[in-house]
Design an enzyme around this catalytic site. Sequence first.
Site, PDB file in Angstrom:
ATOM      1  N   THR A 176     -29.811   3.027  -1.644  1.00 40.72           N
ATOM      2  CA  THR A 176     -28.644   2.612  -0.874  1.00 40.72           C
ATOM      3  C   THR A 176     -27.416   3.433  -1.208  1.00 40.72           C
ATOM      4  O   THR A 176     -26.679   3.864  -0.322  1.00 40.72           O
ATOM      5  CB  THR A 176     -28.349   1.118  -1.130  1.00 40.72           C
ATOM      6  OG1 THR A 176     -29.446   0.338  -0.636  1.00 40.72           O
ATOM      7  CG2 THR A 176     -27.078   0.676  -0.419  1.00 40.72           C
ATOM      8  N   CYS A 177     -27.167   3.670  -2.483  1.00 36.62           N
ATOM      9  CA  CYS A 177     -25.952   4.389  -2.885  1.00 36.62           C
ATOM     10  C   CYS A 177     -25.853   5.747  -2.199  1.00 36.62           C
ATOM     11  O   CYS A 177     -24.823   6.105  -1.651  1.00 36.62           O
ATOM     12  CB  CYS A 177     -25.921   4.563  -4.402  1.00 36.62           C
ATOM     13  SG  CYS A 177     -24.510   5.529  -4.984  1.00 36.62           S
ATOM     14  N   CYS A 203     -22.435   4.254  -1.426  1.00 39.15           N
ATOM     15  CA  CYS A 203     -21.349   4.981  -2.096  1.00 39.15           C
ATOM     16  C   CYS A 203     -21.063   6.363  -1.512  1.00 39.15           C
ATOM     17  O   CYS A 203     -19.921   6.697  -1.195  1.00 39.15           O
ATOM     18  CB  CYS A 203     -21.671   5.144  -3.585  1.00 39.15           C
ATOM     19  SG  CYS A 203     -22.449   3.740  -4.375  1.00 39.15           S
ATOM     20  N   LYS A 216     -20.094   6.516   2.361  1.00 42.09           N
ATOM     21  CA  LYS A 216     -18.819   5.814   2.466  1.00 42.09           C
ATOM     22  C   LYS A 216     -17.685   6.676   1.947  1.00 42.09           C
ATOM     23  O   LYS A 216     -16.635   6.813   2.598  1.00 42.09           O
ATOM     24  CB  LYS A 216     -18.888   4.512   1.686  1.00 42.09           C
ATOM     25  CG  LYS A 216     -17.557   3.809   1.495  1.00 42.09           C
ATOM     26  CD  LYS A 216     -17.629   2.863   0.320  1.00 42.09           C
ATOM     27  CE  LYS A 216     -17.704   3.618  -1.000  1.00 42.09           C
ATOM     28  NZ  LYS A 216     -17.838   2.713  -2.165  1.00 42.09           N
ATOM     29  N   LYS A 217     -17.856   7.288   0.778  1.00 43.65           N
ATOM     30  CA  LYS A 217     -16.778   8.095   0.193  1.00 43.65           C
ATOM     31  C   LYS A 217     -16.487   9.321   1.061  1.00 43.65           C
ATOM     32  O   LYS A 217     -15.334   9.727   1.205  1.00 43.65           O
ATOM     33  CB  LYS A 217     -17.175   8.530  -1.220  1.00 43.65           C
ATOM     34  CG  LYS A 217     -16.044   9.225  -2.007  1.00 43.65           C
ATOM     35  CD  LYS A 217     -14.952   8.248  -2.401  1.00 43.65           C
ATOM     36  CE  LYS A 217     -13.820   8.938  -3.173  1.00 43.65           C
ATOM     37  NZ  LYS A 217     -14.215   9.363  -4.521  1.00 43.65           N
ATOM     38  N   SER A 220     -30.462  -4.335  -3.323  1.00 45.72           N
ATOM     39  CA  SER A 220     -30.018  -5.456  -2.501  1.00 45.72           C
ATOM     40  C   SER A 220     -29.906  -5.013  -1.054  1.00 45.72           C
ATOM     41  O   SER A 220     -30.005  -3.828  -0.742  1.00 45.72           O
ATOM     42  CB  SER A 220     -28.664  -5.980  -3.003  1.00 45.72           C
ATOM     43  OG  SER A 220     -27.677  -4.967  -2.930  1.00 45.72           O
ATOM     44  N   TYR A 271     -15.526  -5.694  -1.310  1.00 47.41           N
ATOM     45  CA  TYR A 271     -15.548  -4.235  -1.414  1.00 47.41           C
ATOM     46  C   TYR A 271     -15.779  -3.570  -0.058  1.00 47.41           C
ATOM     47  O   TYR A 271     -14.996  -2.742   0.398  1.00 47.41           O
ATOM     48  CB  TYR A 271     -16.725  -3.801  -2.310  1.00 47.41           C
ATOM     49  CG  TYR A 271     -16.536  -3.845  -3.790  1.00 47.41           C
ATOM     50  CD1 TYR A 271     -16.303  -2.683  -4.502  1.00 47.41           C
ATOM     51  CD2 TYR A 271     -16.651  -5.034  -4.492  1.00 47.41           C
ATOM     52  CE1 TYR A 271     -16.180  -2.705  -5.883  1.00 47.41           C
ATOM     53  CE2 TYR A 271     -16.526  -5.068  -5.866  1.00 47.41           C
ATOM     54  CZ  TYR A 271     -16.288  -3.903  -6.561  1.00 47.41           C
ATOM     55  OH  TYR A 271     -16.171  -3.929  -7.914  1.00 47.41           O
ATOM     56  N   ILE A 272     -16.918  -3.908   0.551  1.00 45.30           N
ATOM     57  CA  ILE A 272     -17.358  -3.198   1.747  1.00 45.30           C
ATOM     58  C   ILE A 272     -16.408  -3.431   2.903  1.00 45.30           C
ATOM     59  O   ILE A 272     -16.072  -2.506   3.658  1.00 45.30           O
ATOM     60  CB  ILE A 272     -18.794  -3.625   2.103  1.00 45.30           C
ATOM     61  CG1 ILE A 272     -19.752  -3.230   0.981  1.00 45.30           C
ATOM     62  CG2 ILE A 272     -19.240  -2.995   3.418  1.00 45.30           C
ATOM     63  CD1 ILE A 272     -21.155  -3.768   1.129  1.00 45.30           C
ATOM     64  N   GLU A 303     -13.073  -1.463   2.396  1.00 49.11           N
ATOM     65  CA  GLU A 303     -13.305  -0.018   2.448  1.00 49.11           C
ATOM     66  C   GLU A 303     -13.538   0.454   3.873  1.00 49.11           C
ATOM     67  O   GLU A 303     -12.935   1.433   4.329  1.00 49.11           O
ATOM     68  CB  GLU A 303     -14.489   0.350   1.554  1.00 49.11           C
ATOM     69  CG  GLU A 303     -14.174   0.233   0.076  1.00 49.11           C
ATOM     70  CD  GLU A 303     -15.376   0.507  -0.819  1.00 49.11           C
ATOM     71  OE1 GLU A 303     -15.155   0.820  -2.000  1.00 49.11           O
ATOM     72  OE2 GLU A 303     -16.522   0.408  -0.342  1.00 49.11           O
ATOM     73  N   HIS A 349       4.039  14.120 -17.503  1.00 48.91           N
ATOM     74  CA  HIS A 349       5.127  13.965 -16.541  1.00 48.91           C
ATOM     75  C   HIS A 349       5.225  15.170 -15.619  1.00 48.91           C
ATOM     76  O   HIS A 349       5.055  16.299 -16.068  1.00 48.91           O
ATOM     77  CB  HIS A 349       6.458  13.787 -17.295  1.00 48.91           C
ATOM     78  CG  HIS A 349       7.615  13.504 -16.404  1.00 48.91           C
ATOM     79  ND1 HIS A 349       7.801  12.291 -15.789  1.00 48.91           N
ATOM     80  CD2 HIS A 349       8.640  14.306 -16.009  1.00 48.91           C
ATOM     81  CE1 HIS A 349       8.903  12.338 -15.070  1.00 48.91           C
ATOM     82  NE2 HIS A 349       9.426  13.549 -15.191  1.00 48.91           N
ATOM     83  N   GLU A 356       1.335   8.183 -16.065  1.00 47.13           N
ATOM     84  CA  GLU A 356       2.181   7.997 -17.245  1.00 47.13           C
ATOM     85  C   GLU A 356       2.809   6.608 -17.288  1.00 47.13           C
ATOM     86  O   GLU A 356       3.222   6.132 -18.357  1.00 47.13           O
ATOM     87  CB  GLU A 356       3.273   9.064 -17.294  1.00 47.13           C
ATOM     88  CG  GLU A 356       4.337   8.925 -16.231  1.00 47.13           C
ATOM     89  CD  GLU A 356       5.441   9.975 -16.356  1.00 47.13           C
ATOM     90  OE1 GLU A 356       5.927  10.173 -17.475  1.00 47.13           O
ATOM     91  OE2 GLU A 356       5.779  10.600 -15.322  1.00 47.13           O
TER      92      GLU A 356
END
Length: 472
Positions: A42-43, A48, A51-52, A141, A178-179, A182, A437, A442
Amino acid sequence: MARYDFDLFTIGGGSGGVAASRRAGAHGARVAVCEDRDVGGTCVHRGCVPKKLLVYGAHFREEFQDAEGYGWTVQEPRFTWSKLLAAKDKELDRLRGVYARLLRDSGVTLMEGRGRVVDPHTVEVAGKLYTAERILIATGSRPYLPPDITGIEHAITSDEALSFPELPRRLVVVGAGYIGVELAGVFHGLGSKVTMLIRGASVLGGFDDDVRSFLTEEMRKKGIELMTDTFIRDIEKRAEGGVSLLTRGGETVEADAVLFATGRVPNSGGLGLEEVGVVLDARGAVVVDAWSRTSVESIYAVGDITDRINLTPVAISEGRALAETLFNDNPTQMDHTNVPSAVFSQPPVASVGMTEQEARERHGKLDIYVTSFRPMKHTLSGRNERTMMKVVVERESNRVLGCHMVGADAPEIIQGLAVAVKCGVTKKQLDATVGIHPTAAEEFVTLRDKRPDPDERLAAELGHDAAVSTRR
């Protein structure tokens, strides 16, 4: 002759199954993996990675807009959904080959087909029987569609949403985990009108309350419509195309497509597990101990099928720990504490450690440090987007119990802080760290002002006894 065909037979070629099988093969074990869809799971193919890639694509609209504040003249950009899909699918095809090669190079036998456990040492794949000293269940899953909604067959899940034949003009997203957040951000960024229907008042149940409220507001500012405290009654398919949703409150919502992102359930059906004595819980998850062993001594399970922490890196770690334990004489347990996580919403979210509520329940007195600010990038772009950071500290020990962030680069920043939290960093040590910086990161090492404790503020206003009485 060997007593079994294999030392390890893995059912499921996703992240956890591949990780365990590769590591076991590298230690000299005879390993087989069966997978009935795409190796990588699935990933790689429905989660993942695609999707990304779509998240990256969706960001460009705002990047083009922001460029004008920095002196760039950008002609009106035009987006082509089919080009993005083609590029995404090409990358997934490449990864499919990579995963197959990684298994092959580790000496692992890859079989096509869904496996079924016949007995504690036998697996059936495509009508053939194979024996193994140990069996690993790593089938992950699958998306959940609530069966009590009339017309639910007209809805789609994340599996289909990542490969829409055409970009929907109007999209309804049901669910705010999550899904849901996103994909709402993805399709809004690509030009769809997105409406989210959620049961509660804010998104991302289970995350820190400040994270939830902050992201909810940021999503609204971007133009995503959120209908809160909303439940679906039924879904109708329109003859002219699209769907019509009726809420329990009597409101009607029209859309070209409705995406249900209402969670996932363990993919344990049809594996023959209960028949051989493997205990499943009420959700269908395989019950395992700290060593990922099931109720049957020779059968193990890792990843989402166990419903512990359903994240790809966790499945990989569980798989590797199992292989070390079984095939490298190196007893290893996966440590499920302080696991960082990210939500690639827009803006993104990342967290490690406890929420404020969890910390109060377990540790009592806390010091809470929270800040929100306009990122430096948007001082010239003019975008009305803010960043939020939060640190949860146990007062008595000064130990940092949780770090939370909503804003650009949150996953990259929290990954580094996760190392510190895992090592037991204190707020004093964060304060002693010199920041880089100018960066957003920071801010995590320059937070000095504590948020007033609500109980202590009440005690000051009403007197100690009144405050204690109110808490009771």
